[in-house]
Write an enzyme that holds these catalytic residues in place. Structure first.
Site, PDB file in Angstrom:
ATOM      1  CB  ALA A 174      -0.933   0.001   1.214  1.00  0.00           C
ATOM      2  CG  ASP A 175       3.511   4.378   1.940  1.00  0.00           C
ATOM      3  OD1 ASP A 175       3.811   4.945   0.870  1.00  0.00           O
ATOM      4  OD2 ASP A 175       3.759   4.867   3.054  1.00  0.00           O
ATOM      5  CG  LEU A 176       7.343  -0.416  -2.923  1.00  0.00           C
ATOM      6  CD1 LEU A 176       7.740  -1.409  -1.842  1.00  0.00           C
ATOM      7  CD2 LEU A 176       7.294  -1.113  -4.280  1.00  0.00           C
ATOM      8  CG  ASN A 180       7.611   1.422   4.102  1.00  0.00           C
ATOM      9  OD1 ASN A 180       7.997   1.619   5.245  1.00  0.00           O
ATOM     10  ND2 ASN A 180       6.464   1.893   3.636  1.00  0.00           N
ATOM     11  NE  ARG A 213       2.608   5.086  -1.645  1.00  0.00           N
ATOM     12  CZ  ARG A 213       1.538   5.856  -1.552  1.00  0.00           C
ATOM     13  NH1 ARG A 213       0.766   6.039  -2.615  1.00  0.00           N
ATOM     14  NH2 ARG A 213       1.227   6.457  -0.414  1.00  0.00           N
TER      15      ARG A 213
END
Length: 249
Positions: A174-176, A180, A213
């Site tokens: 969801a938030d690469l 992370n 992203r």
């Protein structure tokens, strides 16, 4: 991800401010306490994580081993209304329980992830607050840190292979972002923070969104490095990704 798991323990609790439950890995701990999810309870064995995210994370030196305690916090405009409260939709759909089970499932599919130790929620009427304890990886730095310091010496190819491996397993992060992805000095990498992520059949659309992203985040954290240098570095990452993906593993 919500089926029976013999290594999964569940402890409900109730106190003056509400009630909740703790989901935990029986291979790591035999019993758990709600106080574990309050940084102040750990006293000098807790220290804030200084980089990445929205805050709300601490390194914990626990009897069961080094861990990261992370509270679930909102971002954007909604954070002005409520920083850490979420609408109650059932225990299995709490942010903490969902991430705990997803991370275990991703690990079983071969995705390199730090293992979850325990997940917590406390319900207060129609809302809840949540936190999670994850194992702390030794001697690692984020891709954001490595790229800021080493530039073209950062582990770009390793990052590309890591993301391809996660995608091949069906992990839609969801938030690469560059915070992370973590690497040790040998180049071994891990994917962290699977909050709101999903496991499903690999598809071009979500894979490309993940990669876009990641590229945006690298440009955002580049500091004084020129954008074209980041573009060249990302091309190395993408080349390794495409090569690994084409091999089918």
């Amino acid at each position: 991800m919500t089926g029976y798991d013999a290594a999964e323990g569940l402890t409900p609790f109730r106190d003056d401010s509400g009630f909740g439950a703790i989901l935990f890995d029986l291979t790591r701990v035999r019993q758990v306490e709600p106080e574990w999810f309050t940084p102040a309870w750990w006293e000098d064995r807790a220290r804030p994580v200084e980089s990445g995210g929205r805050g709300g994370a601490w390194f914990i030196d626990a009897d069961f081993g080094p861990a990261v305690l992370r509270r679930y916090l909102r971002g954007g405009l909604v954070a002005h209304i409520s920083r850490d409260r979420y609408l109650w939709r059932g225990a299995a759909r709490t942010r903490s329980f969902a991430e705990f089970r997803l991370t275990r499932a991703a690990a079983e599919k071969g995705v390199p992830v730090p293992r979850p130790i325990a997940a917590y929620y406390r319900r207060e009427g129609a809302h809840y607050r949540a936190a999670i304890l994850i194992e702390r990886l030794p001697n690692v730095r984020t891709l954001a840190d490595r790229s800021a310091v080493a530039g073209d010496g950062a582990p770009w190819e390793e990052a590309g292979r890591l993301v391809a491996r996660a995608h091949r397993a069906g992990l839609d992060h969801a938030d690469l972002n560059a915070h992370n992805l973590m690497f040790d000095p040998t180049g071994k990498g891990w994917v962290i923070d699977l909050d709101r992520s999903r496991l499903h059949i690999p598809a071009t659309g979500w894979r490309e969104r993940n990669l876009a992203r990641l590229k945006r985040s690298l440009l955002k954290v580049r500091g004084e490095r020129p954008a074209d240098a980041v573009e060249r570095d990302f091309a190395r990452l993408r080349g390794a990704y495409d090569s690994t993906w084409a091999k089918g593993y």
